[in-house]
Design a protein around this motif. Structure first.
Motif, PDB file in Angstrom:
ATOM      1  N   LEU A  34       0.715  -1.234   0.005  1.00 48.46           N
ATOM      2  CA  LEU A  34       0.069   0.127   0.149  1.00 48.46           C
ATOM      3  C   LEU A  34       0.955   1.366  -0.070  1.00 48.46           C
ATOM      4  CD1 LEU A  34      -2.828  -1.123   2.491  1.00 48.46           C
ATOM      5  CD2 LEU A  34      -3.127  -0.696  -0.016  1.00 48.46           C
ATOM      6  N   GLN A  35       1.907   1.478   0.773  1.00 43.20           N
ATOM      7  CA  GLN A  35       2.692   2.395   0.718  1.00 43.20           C
ATOM      8  C   GLN A  35       3.513   2.770  -0.565  1.00 43.20           C
ATOM      9  OE1 GLN A  35       5.480   1.874   3.962  1.00 43.20           O
ATOM     10  NE2 GLN A  35       4.035   2.060   5.601  1.00 43.20           N
ATOM     11  N   LEU A  36       3.986   1.522  -1.254  1.00 46.15           N
ATOM     12  CA  LEU A  36       4.721   1.650  -2.342  1.00 46.15           C
ATOM     13  C   LEU A  36       3.623   2.431  -3.379  1.00 46.15           C
ATOM     14  CD1 LEU A  36       6.874  -1.275  -2.765  1.00 46.15           C
ATOM     15  CD2 LEU A  36       7.559   0.987  -2.334  1.00 46.15           C
ATOM     16  N   ALA A  37       2.438   1.762  -3.556  1.00 46.35           N
ATOM     17  CA  ALA A  37       1.301   2.158  -4.604  1.00 46.35           C
ATOM     18  C   ALA A  37       1.028   3.490  -4.186  1.00 46.35           C
ATOM     19  CB  ALA A  37       0.223   1.174  -4.417  1.00 46.35           C
ATOM     20  N   GLU A  38       0.846   3.996  -3.006  1.00 40.16           N
ATOM     21  CA  GLU A  38       0.408   5.550  -2.619  1.00 40.16           C
ATOM     22  C   GLU A  38       1.594   6.257  -3.221  1.00 40.16           C
ATOM     23  OE1 GLU A  38      -2.628   6.528   0.412  1.00 40.16           O
ATOM     24  OE2 GLU A  38      -1.222   5.220   1.582  1.00 40.16           O
ATOM     25  N   LEU A  39       2.881   6.111  -2.719  1.00 38.54           N
ATOM     26  CA  LEU A  39       3.985   6.951  -3.297  1.00 38.54           C
ATOM     27  C   LEU A  39       3.641   6.975  -4.635  1.00 38.54           C
ATOM     28  CD1 LEU A  39       6.896   5.764  -1.048  1.00 38.54           C
ATOM     29  CD2 LEU A  39       5.993   7.916  -1.196  1.00 38.54           C
ATOM     30  N   GLU A  40       3.888   5.816  -5.553  1.00 34.46           N
ATOM     31  CA  GLU A  40       3.848   6.021  -6.802  1.00 34.46           C
ATOM     32  C   GLU A  40       2.483   6.787  -7.442  1.00 34.46           C
ATOM     33  OE1 GLU A  40       2.848   3.027 -10.526  1.00 34.46           O
ATOM     34  OE2 GLU A  40       3.618   2.140  -8.680  1.00 34.46           O
ATOM     35  N   MET A  92      -5.499   1.372  -5.330  1.00 33.30           N
ATOM     36  CA  MET A  92      -5.708  -0.235  -4.849  1.00 33.30           C
ATOM     37  C   MET A  92      -5.214  -1.092  -6.000  1.00 33.30           C
ATOM     38  SD  MET A  92      -7.103  -0.689  -1.951  1.00 33.30           S
ATOM     39  CE  MET A  92      -7.726  -2.004  -2.012  1.00 33.30           C
ATOM     40  N   LEU A  93      -5.596  -0.908  -7.228  1.00 30.86           N
ATOM     41  CA  LEU A  93      -5.152  -1.612  -8.358  1.00 30.86           C
ATOM     42  C   LEU A  93      -3.607  -1.767  -8.266  1.00 30.86           C
ATOM     43  CD1 LEU A  93      -7.618  -0.796 -11.125  1.00 30.86           C
ATOM     44  CD2 LEU A  93      -7.765  -2.717  -9.692  1.00 30.86           C
ATOM     45  N   ALA A  94      -2.859  -0.666  -8.116  1.00 30.45           N
ATOM     46  CA  ALA A  94      -1.410  -0.696  -8.194  1.00 30.45           C
ATOM     47  C   ALA A  94      -0.944  -1.504  -7.080  1.00 30.45           C
ATOM     48  CB  ALA A  94      -0.920   0.706  -8.049  1.00 30.45           C
TER      49      ALA A  94
END
Length: 316
Positions: A172-178, A252-254
């Motif tokens: 979740l952290q990596l996806a939000e950062l991206e 979420m998808l990421a």
């Protein structure tokens, strides 16, 4: 006392919204099939809490307390030979109303784990399984438990550790950062094992034992995992004050793709790790064994190296 789940002001010392947690637990207890999400509690009970109780089967506990009892996950596996009467405490009245049947007499009390409404030296045994990770003031909760125990009483507990759901948090952290340029916590904070023994000792417990275990559950994907956590009576719904109210669909998808890429199993499923801390501590009594006085030893550690040689000579 704030037994109805009252919450202090939010801040560094109060990471959780206890009123929200009470609502979440009440909602979960009224679902059509709440037992479907009890498997993790059952696993923890079978692996640790019940085993520790069985090791104490040489004695009978006239009065015991279950802190954060929920629907009575521990009570249903106890018998009158071990515990004569059990008090079940939880902040969610719906959970207590829908408690499973037990062989032993039980009494339900709606109260907060941080403010136990009992007199000092009341219980012979206190147990707590997967409830204390939601407590704002864990040192206070341990002190409350120690206070209501009788001398030579024992506390047996299990709670989630700091590595719980690390795969989900990282994804979740990596996806939000991206996708959003920053991230917010979506899984509540947990206690480190290095702190647990110190907290128990400060609360007054002695003859401490702290152990760790990991339980890994496989899910079809991230969405199934999060749906299960929402419905689970133990880990559903983050109640931290600084929680983010929603996640964007693209994020979420990421996160689902990152989760599968970084941690996915060969069969397409994804693992979720739950770290469990098991603890046991006793309240002091004069009859308990004590360590020998400093300097009273008759053999030095230096002599231990000679034991192997002596044993070899005897065999020859």
């Amino acid at each position: 006392s704030p037994a109805a789940g009252a919450s202090p002001a939010s801040g560094a010392l109060s990471p959780f919204d206890r009123r929200l947690k009470r609502k979440q637990k009440n909602w979960a207890a009224l679902q059509a099939e709440p037992a479907k999400c009890d498997y993790l509690r059952e696993e923890v009970r079978g692996r640790g809490v019940l085993i520790m109780l069985l090791n104490l089967s040489f004695r009978t506990f006239p009065l015991a307390l279950d802190v954060g009892s929920g629907r009575g996950y521990i009570a249903q596996h106890l018998n009158k030979e071990t515990i004569e009467k059990l008090i079940q405490v939880d902040i969610a009245e719906n959970a207590l109303k829908n408690a499973v049947e037990s062989e032993i007499p039980t009494v339900s009390v709606v109260a907060d784990e941080e403010f136990l409404p009992f007199k000092e030296d009341t219980f012979d045994l206190v147990v707590s399984s997967l409830s204390l990770h939601w407590v704002n003031d864990l040192p206070r909760a341990f002190r409350e438990i120690h206070q209501v125990l009788k001398p030579d009483g024992v506390f047996i507990g299990a709670m989630f550790g700091g590595d719980t759901l690390y795969e989900l948090r990282c994804s979740l952290q990596l996806a939000e950062l991206e996708r959003e340029g920053g991230f917010s916590p979506h899984v509540s904070p947990f206690t480190a094992v290095s702190d647990l023994g110190h907290l128990l000792s400060r609360a007054g417990f002695n003859t401490l034992t702290v152990d760790t275990d990991e339980i890994q559950v496989n899910y079809p994907g991230l969405f199934e995992l999060m749906e299960d956590l929402q419905g689970k009576y133990i880990l559903y719904s983050n109640c931290s004050w600084n929680r983010k109210p929603l996640l964007h669909r693209e994020t979420m998808l990421a996160a689902a793709a990152i989760y599968r890429e970084m941690y996915g199993n060969s069969d397409g499923s994804v693992p979720a790790t739950f770290q469990i801390f098991y603890m046991i501590g006793w309240k002091f009594h004069e009859s308990q064994a004590r360590p020998a006085q400093r300097g009273s030893a008759t053999v030095s550690f230096g002599d231990l190296a000679k034991i192997g040689g002596l044993l070899s000579t005897e065999k020859k």
